[in-house]
Motif scaffolding. Structure first.
Motif, PDB file in Angstrom:
ATOM      1  N   GLY A   1     -35.804 -36.669  67.113  1.00  0.00           N
ATOM      2  CA  GLY A   1     -35.778 -35.923  68.361  1.00  0.00           C
ATOM      3  C   GLY A   1     -34.449 -35.292  68.709  1.00  0.00           C
ATOM      4  N   MET A   2     -33.459 -35.403  67.836  1.00  0.00           N
ATOM      5  CA  MET A   2     -32.136 -34.851  68.132  1.00  0.00           C
ATOM      6  C   MET A   2     -32.052 -33.390  67.695  1.00  0.00           C
ATOM      7  SD  MET A   2     -29.582 -38.040  67.284  1.00  0.00           S
ATOM      8  CE  MET A   2     -29.878 -39.643  68.035  1.00  0.00           C
ATOM      9  N   ASN A   3     -31.023 -32.690  68.210  1.00  0.00           N
ATOM     10  CA  ASN A   3     -30.846 -31.264  67.948  1.00  0.00           C
ATOM     11  C   ASN A   3     -29.550 -31.018  67.181  1.00  0.00           C
ATOM     12  OD1 ASN A   3     -32.954 -29.529  69.726  1.00  0.00           O
ATOM     13  ND2 ASN A   3     -32.443 -31.436  70.770  1.00  0.00           N
ATOM     14  N   PHE A   4     -29.660 -30.345  66.040  1.00  0.00           N
ATOM     15  CA  PHE A   4     -28.501 -29.979  65.230  1.00  0.00           C
ATOM     16  C   PHE A   4     -28.459 -28.456  65.128  1.00  0.00           C
ATOM     17  CE2 PHE A   4     -29.390 -34.288  64.104  1.00  0.00           C
ATOM     18  CZ  PHE A   4     -28.178 -34.857  63.710  1.00  0.00           C
ATOM     19  N   SER A   5     -27.354 -27.858  65.565  1.00  0.00           N
ATOM     20  CA  SER A   5     -27.193 -26.404  65.508  1.00  0.00           C
ATOM     21  C   SER A   5     -25.913 -26.057  64.762  1.00  0.00           C
ATOM     22  CB  SER A   5     -27.143 -25.798  66.911  1.00  0.00           C
ATOM     23  OG  SER A   5     -28.344 -26.038  67.610  1.00  0.00           O
ATOM     24  N   PHE A   6     -26.013 -25.142  63.800  1.00  0.00           N
ATOM     25  CA  PHE A   6     -24.870 -24.657  63.029  1.00  0.00           C
ATOM     26  C   PHE A   6     -24.108 -25.808  62.378  1.00  0.00           C
ATOM     27  CE2 PHE A   6     -25.610 -21.759  66.610  1.00  0.00           C
ATOM     28  CZ  PHE A   6     -25.931 -20.605  65.924  1.00  0.00           C
ATOM     29  N   CYS A   7     -24.849 -26.778  61.858  1.00  0.00           N
ATOM     30  CA  CYS A   7     -24.230 -27.939  61.222  1.00  0.00           C
ATOM     31  C   CYS A   7     -24.351 -27.844  59.697  1.00  0.00           C
ATOM     32  CB  CYS A   7     -24.884 -29.234  61.702  1.00  0.00           C
ATOM     33  SG  CYS A   7     -24.688 -29.547  63.472  1.00  0.00           S
ATOM     34  N   LYS A   8     -23.391 -28.426  59.008  1.00  0.00           N
ATOM     35  CA  LYS A   8     -23.381 -28.458  57.551  1.00  0.00           C
ATOM     36  C   LYS A   8     -23.214 -29.909  57.139  1.00  0.00           C
ATOM     37  CE  LYS A   8     -21.609 -25.702  53.726  1.00  0.00           C
ATOM     38  NZ  LYS A   8     -20.671 -24.607  53.334  1.00  0.00           N
ATOM     39  N   LEU A   9     -24.303 -30.501  56.662  1.00  0.00           N
ATOM     40  CA  LEU A   9     -24.323 -31.941  56.448  1.00  0.00           C
ATOM     41  C   LEU A   9     -24.409 -32.292  54.970  1.00  0.00           C
ATOM     42  CD1 LEU A   9     -26.795 -32.903  59.323  1.00  0.00           C
ATOM     43  CD2 LEU A   9     -24.299 -32.673  59.422  1.00  0.00           C
ATOM     44  N   TYR A  10     -23.767 -33.392  54.630  1.00  0.00           N
ATOM     45  CA  TYR A  10     -23.737 -33.892  53.263  1.00  0.00           C
ATOM     46  C   TYR A  10     -24.040 -35.388  53.286  1.00  0.00           C
ATOM     47  CZ  TYR A  10     -21.174 -29.566  52.182  1.00  0.00           C
ATOM     48  OH  TYR A  10     -20.798 -28.248  52.041  1.00  0.00           O
ATOM     49  N   GLY A  11     -24.073 -35.993  52.109  1.00  0.00           N
ATOM     50  CA  GLY A  11     -24.176 -37.437  52.014  1.00  0.00           C
ATOM     51  C   GLY A  11     -25.597 -37.929  51.805  1.00  0.00           C
ATOM     52  N   ASN A  12     -25.739 -39.233  51.947  1.00  0.00           N
ATOM     53  CA  ASN A  12     -26.982 -39.929  51.652  1.00  0.00           C
ATOM     54  C   ASN A  12     -27.905 -39.929  52.870  1.00  0.00           C
ATOM     55  OD1 ASN A  12     -28.965 -41.649  50.734  1.00  0.00           O
ATOM     56  ND2 ASN A  12     -27.550 -43.183  49.951  1.00  0.00           N
ATOM     57  N   PHE A  13     -29.121 -39.383  52.707  1.00  0.00           N
ATOM     58  CA  PHE A  13     -30.110 -39.360  53.785  1.00  0.00           C
ATOM     59  C   PHE A  13     -31.275 -40.310  53.497  1.00  0.00           C
ATOM     60  CE2 PHE A  13     -27.747 -36.157  55.688  1.00  0.00           C
ATOM     61  CZ  PHE A  13     -28.314 -35.727  56.869  1.00  0.00           C
ATOM     62  N   SER A  14     -31.049 -41.273  52.640  1.00  0.00           N
ATOM     63  CA  SER A  14     -32.088 -42.246  52.323  1.00  0.00           C
ATOM     64  C   SER A  14     -32.438 -43.066  53.560  1.00  0.00           C
ATOM     65  CB  SER A  14     -31.597 -43.179  51.211  1.00  0.00           C
ATOM     66  OG  SER A  14     -32.508 -44.224  50.994  1.00  0.00           O
TER      67      SER A  14
END
Length: 315
Positions: A240-253
């Motif tokens: 339910g969260m909002n991410f705008s203009f973000c660049k994400l890396y790493g483990n999403f497991s």
């Protein structure tokens, strides 16, 4: 009549020019230089990121007055200097390419507009670092600054380790490159257009205002080194969260992305992201999957799914 008008215009221009010259002379001769700092969107393209403007306009630097002005303070490799003490001075540009033989410096109540500032052991009591500054500070030096008092870290890059430092309630907008943050506090800290510190733990991340409100604007967490893998999002609930203009890396497991909104985001390099996680997002359910850049294997799977649906509809 025309000659009279021309003469009056010429006289006004002369008076204006003499006034400007007088002001320049007063400033150059050490007169009081008053600067009023106000916030502006980062990046400056407000047309693309209008939401940044509304987040930034609530923050203001206080009006600052400096008796002295230095356009450039430059120390190249191999230079040395001792016993320099500055007070109530505005520095337009500072460049320090060496820490060799630079001892006993102090910068009290100074304003730094830009440059690389890393005077080891210097006193920065009451000083303010602005947007174009790259700074290397110890925890003691950081806590001397006006930035720390105002709870605003808005600069280019900030280097150094800050264990047990309290960043609660801070507005942080910079390349935050600290690797050691053990014991540091981030309660209600607001990251905007900022790198998530590489040393931040998931528990510290949960303390932030971003996580508590579910709003992330322009955050990014690229690996500092190739071997560094961020695990701040692993098994994290961002539903339910909002991410705008973000660049994400790493483990999403194991990351819970149920009804999460991604707008103009880049997730191409995240690891262990499954198609099921993507399908749980708001983007997929609302048919706005293109608002985010996904890993290549996810995009291929979504394309194949669309082709299969199209074939079924033809039947």
């Amino acid at each position: 009549m025309k000659k009279l008008i021309f003469a009056l215009c010429f006289l006004l221009i002369c008076l204006f020019q003499s006034s400007v010259n007088a002001q320049r002379e007063e400033t150059d001769s050490g007169g009081v230089l008053v600067l009023s700092y106000i916030s502006y969107p980062r990046p400056q393209d407000a047309a693309e990121r209008t939401s940044y403007y509304y987040a930034y306009q609530t923050t203001r630097y206080p009006a600052m007055s400096c008796k002295n002005r230095i356009d450039a303070l430059i120390y190249d490799e191999g230079t040395s200097d001792h016993g320099r003490h500055f007070e109530d001075t505005m520095f337009v540009h500072v460049w320090v390419a060496t820490l060799e033989d630079l001892t006993d410096f102090s910068f009290r109540d100074c304003v730094f507009l830009g440059g690389l500032i890393c005077f080891d052991g210097a006193d920065y009591t009451g000083s303010l670092f602005l947007e174009k500054c790259d700074i290397y500070l110890s925890p003691k030096q950081l806590m001397q600054t006006k930035n720390y008092k105002l709870k605003i870290l808005r600069c280019g890059q900030i280097f150094g380790d800050f264990p047990n430092v309290d960043f609660s309630g801070f507005e942080i907008s910079c390349e935050f490159l600290a690797q050691r943050l053990d014991g540091a506090k981030f309660h209600n800290a607001w990251f905007i257009d900022s790198r998530i510190p590489v040393g931040m733990s998931q528990e510290q991340f949960k303390q932030t205002k971003n996580y508590r409100t579910g709003i992330f604007l322009g955050i990014y967490n690229p690996p500092l080194y190739r071997e560094y893998k961020s695990n701040v999002f692993q098994n994290l609930d961002i539903s339910g969260m909002n991410f705008s203009f973000c660049k994400l890396y790493g483990n999403f497991s194991g990351t819970d992305m149920t009804n999460t909104v991604f707008t103009e985001c880049y997730l191409s390099d995240v690891e262990n992201l499954t198609l099921e996680q993507v399908k749980s997002t708001w983007n997929y359910k609302a048919g706005r999957i293109s608002l985010c850049k996904w890993p290549e294997y996810i995009e291929k799977a979504l394309e194949e799914e669309e082709k299969a649906k199209a074939q079924e509809e033809k039947k």
